[in-house]
Enzyme design. Sequence first.
Site, PDB file in Angstrom:
ATOM      1  N   TYR A  56       0.823  -1.217   0.000  1.00  0.00           N
ATOM      2  CA  TYR A  56       0.000   0.000   0.000  1.00  0.00           C
ATOM      3  C   TYR A  56       0.857   1.267   0.000  1.00  0.00           C
ATOM      4  CZ  TYR A  56      -4.146  -2.819   0.185  1.00  0.00           C
ATOM      5  OH  TYR A  56      -5.135  -3.717  -0.163  1.00  0.00           O
ATOM      6  N   HIS A 109     -14.611   1.319  -0.291  1.00  0.00           N
ATOM      7  CA  HIS A 109     -13.494   0.427   0.053  1.00  0.00           C
ATOM      8  C   HIS A 109     -12.324   1.189   0.675  1.00  0.00           C
ATOM      9  CE1 HIS A 109     -14.972  -2.869  -2.979  1.00  0.00           C
ATOM     10  NE2 HIS A 109     -15.670  -2.843  -1.862  1.00  0.00           N
ATOM     11  N   THR A 176     -16.235  -1.369 -13.664  1.00  0.00           N
ATOM     12  CA  THR A 176     -16.044  -2.355 -12.599  1.00  0.00           C
ATOM     13  C   THR A 176     -16.453  -3.730 -13.111  1.00  0.00           C
ATOM     14  OG1 THR A 176     -16.665  -3.028 -10.346  1.00  0.00           O
ATOM     15  CG2 THR A 176     -18.249  -1.660 -11.533  1.00  0.00           C
ATOM     16  N   LEU A 202     -15.306  -1.129 -20.710  1.00  0.00           N
ATOM     17  CA  LEU A 202     -14.516  -1.494 -21.886  1.00  0.00           C
ATOM     18  C   LEU A 202     -14.944  -2.843 -22.437  1.00  0.00           C
ATOM     19  CD1 LEU A 202     -12.108  -0.268 -23.394  1.00  0.00           C
ATOM     20  CD2 LEU A 202     -10.584  -1.501 -21.847  1.00  0.00           C
TER      21      LEU A 202
END
Length: 236
Positions: A56, A109, A176, A202
Amino acid sequence: MAAPCSIVILTGAGISAESGIDTFRSAGGLWEQHRIEDVATPEGFARDPDLVLGFYDMRRAALANVAPNPAHAALARLEREFAGELLLVTQNVDDLHERGGSARVLHMHGELKSALCASCEMRSPWEMAMIDRPPCPVCRAPTLRPDVVWFGEMPYEMGRIYQALEACDLFVSIGTSGAVYPAAGFVQEARASGARTLELNLEPSEGSRLFHESRRGPASLLVPQWVEEVLSPAGA
Ligand code: BJW
């Protein structure tokens, strides 16, 4: 359809892909480079905190090298100009919606630029690395972790999101894969409340068939086009 009065938008990694942030499940994406169990679960963090903090820290530092793209900017324009209710929910932990001009973003999130203290449970804005165990700004304990939602943990603000899904007349899912719950179930929640549902992606996602309409293409093209439609006098 009649012009929408209340819109809920859900974004995922695909909206930031053209800004240069890796998605999770594409070829070469983050989950091909790292095992989910190692870096995105509380158990993985307990086993090897250095690995997780380093993962992270790297992604937080990389934010300095990316910029919002026209899809982020278009959603910010929608927030400024749409006269009805709008809730922008993102699964993304980056800050590109905010840097693109959106003032009200719900990060279900969590966020890379936030720290969660395992001792006092306070959330604090955070820009630096965590690998050296800096003290919590609130209680001073060296027990900070990334303020992100891992598998098995409860996403943020679910009550507010479900309330908005119940009340909306348009739900739009952008970039997503529909692979992760509870976000993957929002389309069904919205449909059950009578909303129209639109997917901008996409490629076909796992949940494409659940939407009334799916449009294929890069977010940087599709999102500005769709926003223009919503803001045109006839609405979308
Ligand atoms: C483009 C594009 C371009 C590319 N233009 N598009 C059934 C019901 C409920 C829960 C579960 C269930 N079964 C299992 C669960 C539990 C679990 C789960 O979902 N597991 C699955 C593996 C099945 N879920 C959880 O544990 C969650 N918590 C939970 O459920 O709590 C209990 C609860 C129950 C009921 C209500 C409320 C709570 C927590 C999930 C936490 C997910 N965390 C991560 C990591 C966050 C930190 C980090 O960033 O490291 O979140 S995992 C990762 O996946 C990250 C993302 O937000 C999330 C979704 O990924 P996303 O954004 O969809 O990315 P990709 O890569 O998958 O897809 C990219 C898409 O973009 C693709 O479709 C491309 O085509 C597209 N794209 N370029 C437009 N240019």
